[in-house]
Design an enzyme around this catalytic site. Structure first.
Site, PDB file in Angstrom:
ATOM      1  N   PHE A   1       0.794  -1.276  -0.057  1.00 34.42           N
ATOM      2  CA  PHE A   1      -0.085   0.044  -0.062  1.00 34.42           C
ATOM      3  C   PHE A   1       0.980   1.330  -0.199  1.00 34.42           C
ATOM      4  CE2 PHE A   1      -2.649   3.247   2.269  1.00 34.42           C
ATOM      5  CZ  PHE A   1      -3.605   3.365   1.294  1.00 34.42           C
TER       6      PHE A   1
ATOM      7  N   ASP B   1       5.607  -3.729   8.804  1.00 33.37           N
ATOM      8  CA  ASP B   1       4.520  -3.197   8.503  1.00 33.37           C
ATOM      9  C   ASP B   1       3.549  -4.517   8.463  1.00 33.37           C
ATOM     10  OD1 ASP B   1       2.295  -2.253   7.227  1.00 33.37           O
ATOM     11  OD2 ASP B   1       3.222  -1.041   5.845  1.00 33.37           O
TER      12      ASP B   1
ATOM     13  N   HIS C   1      -1.573  -5.801   7.761  1.00 34.16           N
ATOM     14  CA  HIS C   1      -2.328  -7.017   7.271  1.00 34.16           C
ATOM     15  C   HIS C   1      -2.127  -8.250   8.283  1.00 34.16           C
ATOM     16  CE1 HIS C   1      -2.734  -6.141   2.865  1.00 34.16           C
ATOM     17  NE2 HIS C   1      -2.928  -4.890   3.390  1.00 34.16           N
TER      18      HIS C   1
ATOM     19  N   GLN D   1      -7.702  -0.303  10.431  1.00 32.02           N
ATOM     20  CA  GLN D   1      -8.698   0.332   9.654  1.00 32.02           C
ATOM     21  C   GLN D   1      -9.694  -0.611   9.276  1.00 32.02           C
ATOM     22  OE1 GLN D   1      -9.057  -0.728   5.941  1.00 32.02           O
ATOM     23  NE2 GLN D   1     -10.290   1.155   5.416  1.00 32.02           N
TER      24      GLN D   1
ATOM     25  N   LYS E   1      -9.591  -4.489   8.154  1.00 34.28           N
ATOM     26  CA  LYS E   1      -8.817  -5.375   8.594  1.00 34.28           C
ATOM     27  C   LYS E   1      -9.462  -6.075   9.640  1.00 34.28           C
ATOM     28  CE  LYS E   1      -5.123  -3.017   7.125  1.00 34.28           C
ATOM     29  NZ  LYS E   1      -5.901  -1.963   6.492  1.00 34.28           N
TER      30      LYS E   1
ATOM     31  N   ARG F   1       4.324  15.866  24.410  1.00 39.70           N
ATOM     32  CA  ARG F   1       4.076  16.009  25.985  1.00 39.70           C
ATOM     33  C   ARG F   1       4.329  14.488  26.640  1.00 39.70           C
ATOM     34  NH1 ARG F   1      -1.731  18.618  26.540  1.00 39.70           N
ATOM     35  NH2 ARG F   1      -1.224  18.509  28.841  1.00 39.70           N
TER      36      ARG F   1
ATOM     37  N   TYR G   1       1.363  21.329  30.014  1.00 43.27           N
ATOM     38  CA  TYR G   1       1.967  21.615  28.712  1.00 43.27           C
ATOM     39  C   TYR G   1       3.537  21.638  28.448  1.00 43.27           C
ATOM     40  CZ  TYR G   1      -3.080  22.561  28.133  1.00 43.27           C
ATOM     41  OH  TYR G   1      -4.498  22.544  28.179  1.00 43.27           O
TER      42      TYR G   1
ATOM     43  N   ARG H   1      -2.580  10.647  18.770  1.00 46.92           N
ATOM     44  CA  ARG H   1      -3.212   9.866  19.894  1.00 46.92           C
ATOM     45  C   ARG H   1      -4.336   9.057  19.469  1.00 46.92           C
ATOM     46  NH1 ARG H   1      -1.758  14.758  23.358  1.00 46.92           N
ATOM     47  NH2 ARG H   1      -3.922  15.425  22.646  1.00 46.92           N
TER      48      ARG H   1
END
Length: 298
Positions: free
Chosen positions: A107, A178, A181, A204, A207, A236, A243, A253
């Protein structure tokens, strides 16, 4: 007589193919799959008034369970699989002028993540049997500028990680798997992520384990985990309330709702992996029948 016999064989194979297609259509499962477990988990998050990882508990719980499932020390939930690869490359020091080897069949995000770091993707060939990165092709394209390699476990097939890792170590090349899959995938008894510096995942919508959009990194390195956390959380550190932005980072996140759904999905992963393998066998049988029919008829 011979022609009549062959024609009967063609017709018989054709009927078998059609019947198998009809059966597979009847057996087709709605996707994404969910039930009352996901509903209850999402309700818990709604009622908690803690919808982000800064004050919630679901992301942390998912990370612990996902790491344990892979027998890996650390997991970091992130926004998606593309960002997971980008973060992995950044914390390994990949930057302008570096080269990262990627398979020619993958991909687009595998290569664009390299470009987003200012580096250059170098393509190598894949195995004709598995469509995964070919170790010897990887060896041939290594140069003085090679910083990392991204083997991609393709469509349920797992790369030959022992050979890839050996070649990488010989040439001081970092390895980022990666595994978009490959949730539930193994190589010689070890879950994906065992052989590499970092493995990345996608959750995603298509999957086998999904929350619509989401991703994760796993690693056995505390140093890499700490760096990844900072980069994915706008610099952070965990628990920061003043902060305190220690490094340049982005907001990648994972949210509490995604983690809540993934906790349910993880419980089903083993069973869904078995179903996936059974369906693959059915498809392969259909293709064999079809190819036999076409070959004989030609």
């Amino acid at each position: 007589m011979v022609l009549d016999s062959m024609q009967k064989s063609y017709n018989s194979n054709k009927i078998k193919i059609l019947r198998k297609e009809e059966n597979m259509e009847k057996e087709k499962m709605k996707w994404p799959f969910s039930d009352e477990k996901e509903i209850e988990q999402v309700k818990e998050v709604l009622a908690s008034d803690s919808w982000w990882r800064g004050t919630g508990k679901k992301v942390l719980e998912f990370e612990k369970r996902f790491a344990k499932y892979h027998n890996i020390k650390y997991c970091l939930g992130v926004s998606n699989g593309t960002h997971a690869i980008e973060i992995a490359l950044k914390i390994l020091g990949v930057g302008k002028g570096d080269e990262v080897i990627v398979p020619a069949f993958t991909f687009v995000s595998t290569a664009t993540a390299v470009l987003m770091c200012g580096a250059i993707p170098i393509f190598c060939d894949v195995s004709a049997e598995t469509f995964c990165l070919d170790p010897e092709s990887f060896r041939k394209v290594i140069s003085e500028k090679t910083k990392a390699v991204i083997p991609v476990h393709m469509a349920g097939n797992v790369c030959d990680m022992e050979k890839i890792n050996q070649i990488a170590k010989e040439n001081n090349v970092k390895v980022v798997e990666d595994a978009a899959h490959a949730q539930g995938g193994e190589w010689k008894g070890n879950k994906v992520g065992f052989y590499s510096d970092i493995a990345t995942f996608s959750f995603q919508n298509r999957k086998v384990m999904t929350c619509g959009e989401g991703g994760a990194l796993i690693t056995n390195s505390k140093e890499l985990y700490d760096k990844a956390y900072l980069v994915h959380s706008v610099g952070r550190p965990p628990g920061d309330i003043v902060y305190d932005h220690l490094v340049l980072g982005s907001n990648d996140r994972m949210g509490e709702f995604q983690a809540a759904i993934l906790l349910c999905q993880l419980e089903r992963l083993e069973n869904f992996t078995k179903i996936r393998e059974e369906n693959a066998k059915k498809l392969l049988l259909n293709y064999i029948c079809l190819f036999d029919y076409l070959f004989i008829s030609s």
